[in-house]
Design a protein around this motif. Structure first.
Motif, PDB file in Angstrom:
ATOM      1  N   ARG A  15      -4.363   4.089 -10.442  1.00  0.00           N
ATOM      2  CA  ARG A  15      -4.442   4.647  -9.088  1.00  0.00           C
ATOM      3  C   ARG A  15      -5.678   5.539  -8.915  1.00  0.00           C
ATOM      4  N   GLU A  29      -0.303  11.435  -3.318  1.00  0.00           N
ATOM      5  CA  GLU A  29      -0.060  10.810  -2.016  1.00  0.00           C
ATOM      6  C   GLU A  29      -1.322  10.097  -1.516  1.00  0.00           C
ATOM      7  N   LYS A  53      -1.749   6.879  -3.206  1.00  0.00           N
ATOM      8  CA  LYS A  53      -0.594   5.985  -3.015  1.00  0.00           C
ATOM      9  C   LYS A  53       0.267   5.831  -4.268  1.00  0.00           C
ATOM     10  N   HIS A 103       4.980   8.655  -1.921  1.00  0.00           N
ATOM     11  CA  HIS A 103       4.991   8.713  -0.458  1.00  0.00           C
ATOM     12  C   HIS A 103       5.835   9.903  -0.036  1.00  0.00           C
ATOM     13  N   TYR A 130       8.998  13.954  -1.763  1.00  0.00           N
ATOM     14  CA  TYR A 130       8.094  12.923  -2.259  1.00  0.00           C
ATOM     15  C   TYR A 130       8.842  12.020  -3.234  1.00  0.00           C
ATOM     16  N   CYS A 149       6.052   5.671  -5.618  1.00  0.00           N
ATOM     17  CA  CYS A 149       5.865   4.345  -5.035  1.00  0.00           C
ATOM     18  C   CYS A 149       5.973   3.286  -6.129  1.00  0.00           C
ATOM     19  N   ASP A 150       6.249   2.061  -5.722  1.00  0.00           N
ATOM     20  CA  ASP A 150       6.195   0.951  -6.664  1.00  0.00           C
ATOM     21  C   ASP A 150       4.743   0.743  -7.080  1.00  0.00           C
ATOM     22  N   CYS A 164       2.589  -0.911  -4.461  1.00  0.00           N
ATOM     23  CA  CYS A 164       2.659  -0.362  -3.112  1.00  0.00           C
ATOM     24  C   CYS A 164       1.293   0.126  -2.629  1.00  0.00           C
ATOM     25  N   CYS A 166       1.452   1.532   0.587  1.00  0.00           N
ATOM     26  CA  CYS A 166       1.975   2.402   1.657  1.00  0.00           C
ATOM     27  C   CYS A 166       1.621   1.880   3.049  1.00  0.00           C
ATOM     28  N   GLN A 175       5.385  -2.413   4.270  1.00  0.00           N
ATOM     29  CA  GLN A 175       6.011  -2.184   2.969  1.00  0.00           C
ATOM     30  C   GLN A 175       7.048  -1.066   3.020  1.00  0.00           C
ATOM     31  N   CYS A 179      15.303   6.725  -1.989  1.00  0.00           N
ATOM     32  CA  CYS A 179      14.670   5.514  -1.480  1.00  0.00           C
ATOM     33  C   CYS A 179      15.657   4.363  -1.645  1.00  0.00           C
ATOM     34  N   LYS A 232      14.992   0.920  -1.747  1.00  0.00           N
ATOM     35  CA  LYS A 232      13.857  -0.005  -1.786  1.00  0.00           C
ATOM     36  C   LYS A 232      14.231  -1.458  -1.566  1.00  0.00           C
TER      37      LYS A 232
END
Length: 139
Positions: free
Chosen positions: A12, A59, A62, A65, A76, A79-80, A83, A85, A89, A104, A106
């Motif tokens: 990321r 955030e 990503k 979220h 918060y 995320c997968d 993802c 965002c 999705q 979540c 999901k």
């Protein structure tokens, strides 16, 4: 792609500092969304400013979220790995009115809604409220 915290951060484009690794591991160990206050109380070696900056970096990239569950406190959730965002999705969130935890959901995507061309959707949020499974078992 490895699920090791260092690799997740690198994928990321987040520099894997000790604090970021600690925060990511906390998210991986928790099944509900976390607030800044919760993180601060559970990670007593961290100060609020560092945690806030870490959450905002996560955030922005990503990795997490943010969730507005009506409690007035941003929470918060992780995320997968795939993802981005994007509105398409988005998934449903569930807020327990007893324990105040937010989850979540999901496996339940938010249904697609067709709007006229005069609207451009940038965020989608669907919050369900009730009593979670753990609180129902305790009752």
């Amino acid at each position: 792609m490895s699920n090791l915290p260092e690799n997740i951060l690198k994928n990321r484009n987040i520099l894997p500092t000790a604090m970021r690794l600690l925060v990511l591991k906390k998210f991986q160990q928790t099944e509900h969304a976390l607030s800044l206050t919760e993180l601060e109380s559970e990670l007593d070696t961290a100060d609020k400013t560092t945690l806030y900056r870490t959450l905002k970096t996560f955030e922005k990239n990503k990795l997490v979220h943010s969730i507005e569950d009506g409690s007035g406190i941003s929470k918060y959730a992780l995320c997968d790995l795939s993802c981005e965002c994007l509105p398409e999705q988005a998934h449903i969130h569930f807020h327990c009115m007893n324990c105040n935890e937010t989850f979540c959901v999901k496996d339940q995507p938010i249904p697609s809604i067709q709007l006229t061309n005069s609207f451009k959707v940038s965020e989608v949020n669907l919050m369900l409220k009730g009593i979670c499974e753990n609180c129902q078992k305790r009752a």
